[in-house]
Enzyme design. Structure first.
Site, PDB file in Angstrom:
ATOM      1  N   SER B 152       2.413   6.905  -1.185  1.00 47.30           N
ATOM      2  CA  SER B 152       3.838   6.615  -1.038  1.00 47.30           C
ATOM      3  C   SER B 152       4.673   7.589  -1.880  1.00 47.30           C
ATOM      4  CB  SER B 152       4.087   5.146  -1.412  1.00 47.30           C
ATOM      5  OG  SER B 152       5.343   4.723  -0.946  1.00 47.30           O
ATOM      6  N   ASP B 234       2.583  -0.230   8.865  1.00 48.94           N
ATOM      7  CA  ASP B 234       3.254  -0.115   7.561  1.00 48.94           C
ATOM      8  C   ASP B 234       4.754  -0.322   7.743  1.00 48.94           C
ATOM      9  OD1 ASP B 234       4.600   0.988   5.328  1.00 48.94           O
ATOM     10  OD2 ASP B 234       2.962   2.387   4.930  1.00 48.94           O
ATOM     11  N   HIS B 271       0.964  -0.841   4.147  1.00 47.08           N
ATOM     12  CA  HIS B 271       1.270   0.027   2.998  1.00 47.08           C
ATOM     13  C   HIS B 271       0.461  -0.338   1.748  1.00 47.08           C
ATOM     14  CE1 HIS B 271       4.053   3.150   1.633  1.00 47.08           C
ATOM     15  NE2 HIS B 271       4.256   2.504   0.495  1.00 47.08           N
TER      16      HIS B 271
END
EC number: 3.1.2.12
Lengths: 293, 293
Positions: B152, B234, B271
């Site tokens: 991320s 995600d 995620h």
């Protein structure tokens, strides 16, 4: 016992579900658990169930996040069940005062002390209620193929559930393994505190039912499949909370060889999830030998 | 820059150290990091270094506990470095008000806005200070063999550190990989908030230095080794925070084929660390191809 799905995460091509339901065994309290279903479970077939019991202070999440079990379980096609470690929200006076008693520390027994006996029934919750709940929900689990493992207090739970299931003849579990289990709780502070608190008869009441070292003495020569790992750098081992040597001696005295009861001292490992994650896949593969036989 | 060892855990036959030191790059604040040294690092040889950058809200611990990297790193004989995600304790007004800006969200840049520029220099901290600190401490790391990866915000950090090291000619990193990276931060809310806060020139200042999609356009045809995984389930991908397609298009437009820039859409993954743990070993093995070449 309708299941409410709280979340789902894809992991190693399978799915990790978090569920909540009203637990009769825990007197109507909400209970949560995680269930990993491997990819092959979605093809209509049923998969074996390996239940993992966590240690003191943990919830159903810790080992799901840190245990490093999913890769091996996905490869073997085995479901993993992660129950919580105690009732939550019973509201019993003092239940949150200690980290090693009460909430987060149910000790995998059915309490007989009236103060705790209404809610603190993790034995029934895990061995009976959860499998029935999975079945009632139509989840693709083959309850005739179950094994169990755990860490620390959960290692105690796994060993005693397994040994009692042999002793009683239900043979609910085909194999058991444990990381750093509390192996002889009637002789360590954690166990004595738990038994004296939860059980009306205290440690004496626990001796026949909730102590792995005592239980293995009574099995005769019933075949067993037991694997235990502990770290020689584990401070709880060093301070006498785990006592794996007592269990090993009792097993050898009872005539079990190292094929049936394997206890491995892992040099330098401690009590943490880093230790467990190192041998996590190994334990899953151990159980697969029996679950897929 | 003396290192203070806070803890050590044995894991996969290697050791995970947690260290603290006074960071000059962060204006004298204490900085912590985790370092995994595989077992072969204790035989006198030096091992390659793979740095992992975490995402928003994380510390140096999250991926060490949940990333599932140690088994593969142990097998490959590679060290893993886990820095923190921001300075801690700078005491700047508002630095703890948001989960996506300030503490836990340093965004892997050197701030130029005077309010932040004294402390928020994670770029220098991670690319220069930490390697020098490891070397000065005599740790068995071969700094000529480094790669980097992240998740991320950390995927953004890894990609931009890597691409800038090629652009500048330092070639500090041999390969880069990322899980669900913020791939085009000048065009997403997280990136715009960070750049407008940390940089005097805001998003415009970031364009040439801190945006992977912009950077890959400028490399000419310099050889690269890039692997990206993201999950189609995600929610941050779906809401346009990650934009991996923008990076992929820029890479293909710049002439990079799928051997040099591989971007994989992983069906149904989200995620979380469950996603990352699924592909963690794969990423470590990817880097090993280059670190051990």
């Amino acid at each position: 016992m309708a299941l409410e799905q709280l979340s789902v995460n894809k992991v190693f091509d399978g799915q990790l579900f978090k569920y909540k339901f009203k637990s009769a065994a825990l007197a109507g309290l909400d209970a949560q658990f995680n269930l990993f279903l491997p990819a092959n479970a979605s093809n209509g077939g049923k998969v074996p169930l390996l239940t993992y019991l966590s240690g003191l202070t943990c919830t159903e999440d810790n080992a799901a996040q840190k245990g490093n079990f999913f890769g091996a379980a996905a490869k073997e096609g085995i479901a993993l069940l992660f129950p919580d470690t105690s009732p939550r929200g019973a509201g019993i006076e003092g239940e949150t005062d200690s980290w090693d008693f009460g909430v987060g520390a149910g000790f995998y027994l059915n309490a007989t002390n009236p103060k705790w006996s209404k809610h603190y029934n993790m034995l029934t919750h895990i061995t009976l209620e959860l499998p029935q709940t999975l079945e009632a929900a139509g989840l693709p689990i083959d309850l005739t193929r179950q094994s169990i493992f755990g860490h620390s207090m959960g290692g105690h739970g796994a060993l005693t559930f397994y040994l009692n299931s042999i002793f009683s003849g239900t043979k609910q579990y085909r194999s058991v393994s444990a990381f750093a289990p509390i192996s002889n709780p009637i002789n360590c502070p954690w166990g004595q505190k738990a038994f004296n608190g939860y059980l009306q008869g205290g440690v004496e009441e626990a001796k026949d039912r909730y102590d792995a070292t005592e239980l293995i003495k009574k099995l005769g020569k019933a075949p067993v499949h037991i694997l235990i790992d502990y770290g020689t750098g584990d401070n709880f081992y060093k301070s006498g909370q785990l006592l794996p040597e007592n269990f090993l001696k009792a097993a050898r005295d009872a005539g079990y060889d190292e094929v049936q009861v394997r206890v491995r001292a892992q040099e330098g490992y401690d009590h943490s999830y880093y230790f467990m994650s190192t041998f996590g896949a190994d334990h899953v593969h151990f159980h697969a030998n029996f679950l897929k036989a």
